[in-house]
Design a protein around this motif. Structure first.
Motif, short mmCIF file in Angstrom:
data_model
loop_
_atom_site.label_atom_id
_atom_site.label_comp_id
_atom_site.label_asym_id
_atom_site.label_seq_id
_atom_site.Cartn_x
_atom_site.Cartn_y
_atom_site.Cartn_z
N ASN A 28 0.13 -1.19 0.03
CA ASN A 28 0.08 -0.21 0.08
C ASN A 28 0.74 1.35 0.21
O ASN A 28 0.37 2.55 -0.57
CB ASN A 28 -1.18 0.02 1.13
CG ASN A 28 -1.82 0.48 1.64
OD1 ASN A 28 -1.32 2.17 1.46
ND2 ASN A 28 -3.53 1.09 1.06
N SER A 31 2.77 1.41 -2.69
CA SER A 31 2.90 1.15 -4.52
C SER A 31 2.23 2.51 -4.52
O SER A 31 1.20 3.29 -5.56
CB SER A 31 2.11 0.97 -4.67
OG SER A 31 0.51 0.32 -3.99
N LYS A 32 2.06 3.33 -3.65
CA LYS A 32 1.53 5.06 -3.75
C LYS A 32 2.15 6.32 -4.71
O LYS A 32 1.83 6.55 -5.76
CB LYS A 32 1.80 6.21 -2.16
CG LYS A 32 1.01 6.84 -2.34
CD LYS A 32 0.86 7.61 -1.10
CE LYS A 32 -0.12 8.89 -1.04
NZ LYS A 32 -0.13 9.71 0.38
N ILE A 199 -7.56 -0.33 -3.28
CA ILE A 199 -6.15 0.09 -3.78
C ILE A 199 -5.78 -0.90 -5.20
O ILE A 199 -5.13 -0.94 -5.51
CB ILE A 199 -4.72 0.43 -3.11
CG1 ILE A 199 -4.30 -1.14 -2.41
CG2 ILE A 199 -5.07 1.59 -2.47
CD1 ILE A 199 -3.06 -0.72 -2.60
N ARG A 202 -5.15 0.47 -8.73
CA ARG A 202 -4.89 0.81 -8.05
C ARG A 202 -3.53 1.03 -9.75
O ARG A 202 -2.67 -0.52 -9.51
CB ARG A 202 -3.94 1.64 -7.51
CG ARG A 202 -2.46 2.92 -7.15
CD ARG A 202 -1.53 2.17 -5.63
NE ARG A 202 -2.45 3.15 -4.80
CZ ARG A 202 -2.06 3.29 -2.99
NH1 ARG A 202 -1.14 2.32 -2.56
NH2 ARG A 202 -2.77 4.58 -2.22
N LYS A 203 -2.62 1.86 -9.89
CA LYS A 203 -2.05 1.22 -11.24
C LYS A 203 -0.78 1.36 -11.46
O LYS A 203 -0.32 0.63 -11.84
CB LYS A 203 -2.43 2.80 -12.04
CG LYS A 203 -3.68 2.97 -13.25
CD LYS A 203 -3.54 3.93 -13.96
CE LYS A 203 -4.87 4.10 -14.74
NZ LYS A 203 -4.88 5.41 -15.40
#
Length: 499
Positions: A28, A31-32, A199, A202-203
């Motif tokens: 999490n 990967s932001k 998420i 999330r790409k």
């Protein structure tokens, strides 16, 4: 051997091995602002993973006389299986790590903001803003569970011992209080639920489920460059353009390191693994050990019998309202911490014993459940409990939470599919058994001598645990024998550093 390369699909990715209790959080956060490929050996949690009362069934995988350590081969890892009790470490634990490592970032005051950052706190102590507060990053929901008849009895007994009502996490201290658990409207809130599920689109994050990592690829300088893994019967290799992060848990992380040539040189050489980095991987393994003390028999109907009390209405209450018996982790409702005499001699309140209070009575299937949990022979427990089945009463859990004994983890061979050899050497240090026995004696006094428990005529019957007949009942020697026969892991293995 044919190995498929996934490099073209995952350029400029960090490789993260393991989507469990910590891996999900790392995925999490990382990967932001970075591309992350998460490799998880299991899949998504199933419906029963979310129902708290089923924890025992998911962890009940023992063979007699073996202390097996179940692991969460699933997104969320062992947080998708465990008892969900939200218990932070003691302030002195963190300060001690900071002193050992020379890294002040491990001080309690420095890690506290990260505890707060991760939470959506729905417990009883939200006014304690120093330890809870709220941030926009909160994901892990915590709720209280204590609304049963037994809770008042335990609470009143704790007051007789001078324990104040209060929060055992803000900060941790000696005392007895309500269970606070990682729950969301009564259902399990694992790290998958808290940190991955929100998420999934999330790409920057790509999750490869059912991907069993078998080896880390090291370059000539010993730096990790990528990983090999098996998926659906095929072997793959993916190169990490930035980092390889190993977050496979206290068992599989050291196993993977050793399979990759990182570990004790002599041990690896014996197995035909080329040593690449000589490090004491697998050494100084520690685990929390516990024992169920009892049965304490009661004359009043203050306990619950699963076969009688868990029916259709219970499931409706859970699925409609998120309340009721199914929301209690294994029917645990309260827990506590105490410091034994050796700790008190140092003029510190740094608990080394944890207590667990259940409100399950001596139900029909208890012997089979306890046998599965502890590894004790079923006929041994039948001999001990047979006269009390169907009666109101409980066993109280006592756990050693700062053990001095430590063991090790080794490979059996170089096959990634073979489980490692675990030898925790429980109770090998003499201080451990002394503290353990003192914790047991505390519980006996707590449940037999307080006015609160005397009001329900709480008592342990005069019957010997099989194998301990030569000792005087309730003596220190008897309880040591009891513990050595009946103790079991409470599923808290930790790393490989000596302290």
């Amino acid at each position: 051997m044919l190995v498929y390369c996934m490099q073209n699909n995952f350029q400029k990715y960090n490789a993260l091995v393991g989507g469990g209790s910590s891996g999900a959080v790392i995925a999490n956060r990382l990967s932001k602002n970075n591309k992350v490929l998460l490799l998880e050996a299991g899949g998504d949690p199933l419906w029963y993973n979310y129902i708290p009362v089923f924890s025992l069934e998911m962890l009940n995988r023992y063979k007699y006389h073996e202390s097996r350590w179940p692991r969460g081969k699933v997104l969320g890892g062992s947080s998708s299986l465990n008892y969900m009790i939200y218990a932070r470490g003691h302030e002195l634990d963190f300060n001690n790590w900071a002193n050992i490592t020379g890294d002040s970032s491990w001080n309690y005051k420095n890690v506290l903001p990260y505890f707060k950052k991760s939470l959506i706190y729905k417990g009883e102590f939200s006014k304690n803003e120093k330890h809870y507060g709220s941030t926009p990053y909160g994901s892990l929901q915590v709720e209280s569970r204590n609304e049963v008849l037994m809770s008042d009895i335990v609470t009143d007994a704790a007051r007789e011992y001078g324990f104040k009502d209060g929060d055992l996490n803000g900060p941790q201290k000696s005392g007895i209080g309500a269970i606070e658990a990682t729950l969301k409207k009564g259902s399990r809130c694992s790290t998958f639920t808290a940190f991955l599920e929100p998420i999934l689109s999330r790409k920057n994050l790509h999750i490869l489920r059912y991907s069993h990592v078998t080896k880390i690829k090291l370059d000539s300088l010993g730096s990790a460059r990528g990983v090999f893994f098996n998926r659906h019967g095929k072997k793959y290799y993916v190169r990490a353009s930035k980092e390889v992060v190993i977050s496979a848990g206290a068992v599989d992380s050291p196993k993977l390191l050793m399979l990759s040539g990182i570990g004790p040189k002599e041990h690896l050489s014996e197995l035909g693994i080329k040593p690449k980095v000589d490090l004491p991987v697998g050494k100084f393994l520690k685990d929390h050990i516990g024992v169920l003390v009892g049965p304490f028999l009661f004359d009043k109907p203050v306990t619950t019998f699963p076969e009688r009390d868990l029916g259709l209405s219970t499931f409706l209450e859970y699925f409609v309202n998120g309340t009721g018996h199914l929301t209690f982790p294994n029917l645990l409702h309260m827990h506590g911490f105490i410091s034994t005499s050796k700790v008190k001699q140092q003029h510190q309140d740094w608990p080394d014993i944890q207590l667990y209070f259940s409100y399950a009575g001596i139900y029909d299937n208890m012997v089979q459940d306890f046998s599965g949990l502890t590894g004790a022979k079923k006929n041994t427990l039948e001999q001990y409990f047979s006269n009390f089945i169907g009666q109101h009463g409980v066993s109280i859990g006592v756990a050693l939470v700062r053990p001095k004994s430590y063991g090790d983890l080794k490979l059996q061979n170089k096959d990634p599919a073979t489980p490692p050899l675990l030898d925790p050497r429980y109770l090998e240090h003499p201080d451990d058994i002394k503290a353990f026995v003192e914790g047991i004696q505390f519980v006996v006094g707590f449940a037999e001598k307080t006015k609160s428990f005397q009001s329900i005529n709480s008592r342990i019957p005069d019957i010997y645990f099989p194998g301990c007949e030569k000792h005087k009942l309730k003596s220190d020697e008897y309880w040591e024998c009891y513990a050595r026969h009946y103790a079991f892991t409470i599923f808290h293995p930790i790393g490989y550093n000596y302290y």
